[in-house]
Design a protein around this motif. Structure first.
Motif, PDB file in Angstrom:
ATOM      1  N   ARG A   2       3.454  12.272 -10.762  1.00  0.00           N
ATOM      2  CA  ARG A   2       4.535  11.937  -9.839  1.00  0.00           C
ATOM      3  C   ARG A   2       4.611  10.416  -9.757  1.00  0.00           C
ATOM      4  NH1 ARG A   2       5.993  15.438  -4.808  1.00  0.00           N
ATOM      5  NH2 ARG A   2       7.933  15.460  -6.045  1.00  0.00           N
ATOM      6  N   GLN A   3       5.763   9.883 -10.026  1.00  0.00           N
ATOM      7  CA  GLN A   3       5.949   8.431  -9.994  1.00  0.00           C
ATOM      8  C   GLN A   3       6.832   8.094  -8.791  1.00  0.00           C
ATOM      9  OE1 GLN A   3       6.751   7.080 -13.858  1.00  0.00           O
ATOM     10  NE2 GLN A   3       6.228   4.987 -13.415  1.00  0.00           N
ATOM     11  N   PRO A   4       6.257   7.506  -7.731  1.00  0.00           N
ATOM     12  CA  PRO A   4       7.036   7.227  -6.520  1.00  0.00           C
ATOM     13  C   PRO A   4       7.868   5.970  -6.672  1.00  0.00           C
ATOM     14  CG  PRO A   4       4.767   6.577  -6.195  1.00  0.00           C
ATOM     15  CD  PRO A   4       4.827   7.182  -7.565  1.00  0.00           C
ATOM     16  N   LEU A   5       9.120   6.051  -6.253  1.00  0.00           N
ATOM     17  CA  LEU A   5      10.052   4.919  -6.282  1.00  0.00           C
ATOM     18  C   LEU A   5      10.573   4.731  -4.866  1.00  0.00           C
ATOM     19  CD1 LEU A   5      12.017   6.052  -9.464  1.00  0.00           C
ATOM     20  CD2 LEU A   5      10.093   4.459  -9.366  1.00  0.00           C
ATOM     21  N   TYR A   6      10.224   3.621  -4.240  1.00  0.00           N
ATOM     22  CA  TYR A   6      10.488   3.425  -2.817  1.00  0.00           C
ATOM     23  C   TYR A   6      11.751   2.594  -2.579  1.00  0.00           C
ATOM     24  CZ  TYR A   6       5.556   4.705  -2.693  1.00  0.00           C
ATOM     25  OH  TYR A   6       4.355   5.347  -2.864  1.00  0.00           O
ATOM     26  N   TRP A   7      12.507   2.960  -1.536  1.00  0.00           N
ATOM     27  CA  TRP A   7      13.623   2.132  -1.100  1.00  0.00           C
ATOM     28  C   TRP A   7      13.189   1.303   0.111  1.00  0.00           C
ATOM     29  CZ3 TRP A   7      18.848   3.830   1.476  1.00  0.00           C
ATOM     30  CH2 TRP A   7      19.702   2.719   1.532  1.00  0.00           C
ATOM     31  N   TYR A   8      12.736   1.973   1.173  1.00  0.00           N
ATOM     32  CA  TYR A   8      12.294   1.236   2.348  1.00  0.00           C
ATOM     33  C   TYR A   8      11.180   1.971   3.062  1.00  0.00           C
ATOM     34  CZ  TYR A   8      15.029   4.452   5.301  1.00  0.00           C
ATOM     35  OH  TYR A   8      15.528   5.574   5.924  1.00  0.00           O
ATOM     36  N   ALA A   9      10.442   1.218   3.853  1.00  0.00           N
ATOM     37  CA  ALA A   9       9.483   1.747   4.820  1.00  0.00           C
ATOM     38  C   ALA A   9       9.464   0.776   5.981  1.00  0.00           C
ATOM     39  CB  ALA A   9       8.092   1.874   4.202  1.00  0.00           C
ATOM     40  N   THR A  10       9.603   1.298   7.197  1.00  0.00           N
ATOM     41  CA  THR A  10       9.653   0.410   8.354  1.00  0.00           C
ATOM     42  C   THR A  10       9.344   1.194   9.622  1.00  0.00           C
ATOM     43  OG1 THR A  10      11.011  -1.258   9.478  1.00  0.00           O
ATOM     44  CG2 THR A  10      12.109   0.763   8.816  1.00  0.00           C
ATOM     45  N   ASP A  11       8.944   0.476  10.656  1.00  0.00           N
ATOM     46  CA  ASP A  11       8.771   1.119  11.952  1.00  0.00           C
ATOM     47  C   ASP A  11      10.089   1.729  12.400  1.00  0.00           C
ATOM     48  OD1 ASP A  11       8.923   0.787  15.160  1.00  0.00           O
ATOM     49  OD2 ASP A  11       6.880   1.235  14.536  1.00  0.00           O
ATOM     50  N   LEU A  12       9.997   2.868  13.053  1.00  0.00           N
ATOM     51  CA  LEU A  12      11.177   3.611  13.477  1.00  0.00           C
ATOM     52  C   LEU A  12      12.153   2.758  14.266  1.00  0.00           C
ATOM     53  CD1 LEU A  12      12.567   6.412  13.758  1.00  0.00           C
ATOM     54  CD2 LEU A  12      11.178   6.781  15.800  1.00  0.00           C
ATOM     55  N   ASN A  13      11.654   1.794  15.018  1.00  0.00           N
ATOM     56  CA  ASN A  13      12.506   0.978  15.880  1.00  0.00           C
ATOM     57  C   ASN A  13      12.956  -0.330  15.225  1.00  0.00           C
ATOM     58  OD1 ASN A  13      12.344   2.715  18.231  1.00  0.00           O
ATOM     59  ND2 ASN A  13      10.197   2.088  18.352  1.00  0.00           N
ATOM     60  N   LYS A  14      12.694  -0.469  13.924  1.00  0.00           N
ATOM     61  CA  LYS A  14      13.043  -1.713  13.225  1.00  0.00           C
ATOM     62  C   LYS A  14      13.805  -1.383  11.949  1.00  0.00           C
ATOM     63  CE  LYS A  14       8.736  -3.780  14.912  1.00  0.00           C
ATOM     64  NZ  LYS A  14       7.402  -4.310  14.510  1.00  0.00           N
ATOM     65  N   PRO A  15      15.141  -1.309  12.002  1.00  0.00           N
ATOM     66  CA  PRO A  15      15.927  -0.976  10.811  1.00  0.00           C
ATOM     67  C   PRO A  15      15.629  -1.931   9.659  1.00  0.00           C
ATOM     68  CG  PRO A  15      17.306  -0.939  12.774  1.00  0.00           C
ATOM     69  CD  PRO A  15      15.992  -1.522  13.196  1.00  0.00           C
ATOM     70  N   PRO A  16      15.503  -1.413   8.432  1.00  0.00           N
ATOM     71  CA  PRO A  16      15.094  -2.254   7.298  1.00  0.00           C
ATOM     72  C   PRO A  16      16.260  -2.998   6.659  1.00  0.00           C
ATOM     73  CG  PRO A  16      15.282   0.012   6.586  1.00  0.00           C
ATOM     74  CD  PRO A  16      15.557   0.011   8.067  1.00  0.00           C
ATOM     75  N   ILE A  17      16.964  -3.777   7.438  1.00  0.00           N
ATOM     76  CA  ILE A  17      18.096  -4.548   6.927  1.00  0.00           C
ATOM     77  C   ILE A  17      17.586  -5.726   6.095  1.00  0.00           C
ATOM     78  CG2 ILE A  17      20.165  -5.856   7.559  1.00  0.00           C
ATOM     79  CD1 ILE A  17      20.245  -2.870   8.265  1.00  0.00           C
ATOM     80  N   GLY A  18      18.281  -6.025   4.990  1.00  0.00           N
ATOM     81  CA  GLY A  18      17.936  -7.200   4.197  1.00  0.00           C
ATOM     82  C   GLY A  18      16.967  -6.892   3.068  1.00  0.00           C
ATOM     83  N   ALA A  19      16.382  -7.941   2.514  1.00  0.00           N
ATOM     84  CA  ALA A  19      15.484  -7.815   1.365  1.00  0.00           C
ATOM     85  C   ALA A  19      14.094  -7.368   1.800  1.00  0.00           C
ATOM     86  CB  ALA A  19      15.405  -9.143   0.628  1.00  0.00           C
ATOM     87  N   ARG A  20      13.253  -7.049   0.813  1.00  0.00           N
ATOM     88  CA  ARG A  20      11.861  -6.657   1.040  1.00  0.00           C
ATOM     89  C   ARG A  20      11.761  -5.587   2.123  1.00  0.00           C
ATOM     90  NH1 ARG A  20      11.964 -12.069   0.419  1.00  0.00           N
ATOM     91  NH2 ARG A  20      11.734 -12.489   2.652  1.00  0.00           N
TER      92      ARG A  20
END
Length: 209
Positions: free
Chosen positions: A131-149
């Protein structure tokens, strides 16, 4: 022209194989979230890789036990979009979307990702070859992952995921200012939709598990 018995049997095998692989994918989520690591290990081929220098189901179980214990208090994996393509009588590839939630200390981390899977039939049962995981985002529920990184785990510097890395169309889309010129491409051959979209794109440097 009527189908021969062999044709019918091959078609039935394709239908049953896809259904078994879909069940395999869902079993992965349940076994992982319930921390039944024996059940999880048995979903993989007997010589599954475990870390950098070990292999086998027992080694994989022990590696996963250590990994999950150090990072997560609890998890929930929600399977979404799924494409399965048979590349041979006993081999297949797949794309599987997964929306995940992780309790990690004082933070609740949500994640969007996909898996690029390779499946293999061993002794009559379909297993994960990798299984090769390809991630888009990970963030705290209360912090939308807007922007880079968009990969933002507690205690780590933010970094870019690899959600779009397998498919060159993402970068090409943003590199051009309007619609593609010229005639539309031919449809992908049967059982080659994923590989046609990949167009030979490699994933050097992306972790495989």
């Amino acid at each position: 022209m009527s189908a021969t018995n062999d044709d019918i049997l091959r078609r039935l095998d394709r239908i049953e194989s896809r259904d078994e692989i879909r069940q395999l994918i869902s079993k992965y989520s349940l076994a992982l979230d319930m921390r039944d690591l024996d059940a999880m290990a048995n979903l993989f081929v007997p010589d599954v890789k475990a870390g950098r220098d070990r292999s086998g189901r027992e080694a994989f179980r022990d590696w996963l036990d250590d990994t999950m214990r150090k990072q997560f208090d609890g998890t929930s994996h929600h399977v979404g979009t799924t494409i399965i393509e048979l590349t041979g009588p006993d081999e297949a590839v797949g794309i599987v979307y997964s929306k995940n939630e992780h309790e990690t200390g004082p933070e609740w981390v949500i994640m969007q990702m996909m898996y690029y899977d390779h499946y293999k039939r061993v002794d009559g049962r379909w297993c994960f070859a990798r299984r090769q995981p390809l991630y888009w985002y990970a963030t705290d529920l209360n912090k939308p992952p807007i922007g880079a990184r968009k990969m933002r785990w507690p205690g780590r510097e933010p970094y870019d995921g690899s959600f779009h890395a397998l498919f060159p169309s993402w970068k090409e889309y943003w590199d051009r200012s309007g619609p593609t010129e010229g005639a539309i491409a031919e449809p992908a051959p049967l059982e080659e939709f994923i590989e046609t979209m990949r167009r030979g794109q490699t994933l050097s440097g992306i972790r495989v598990r």
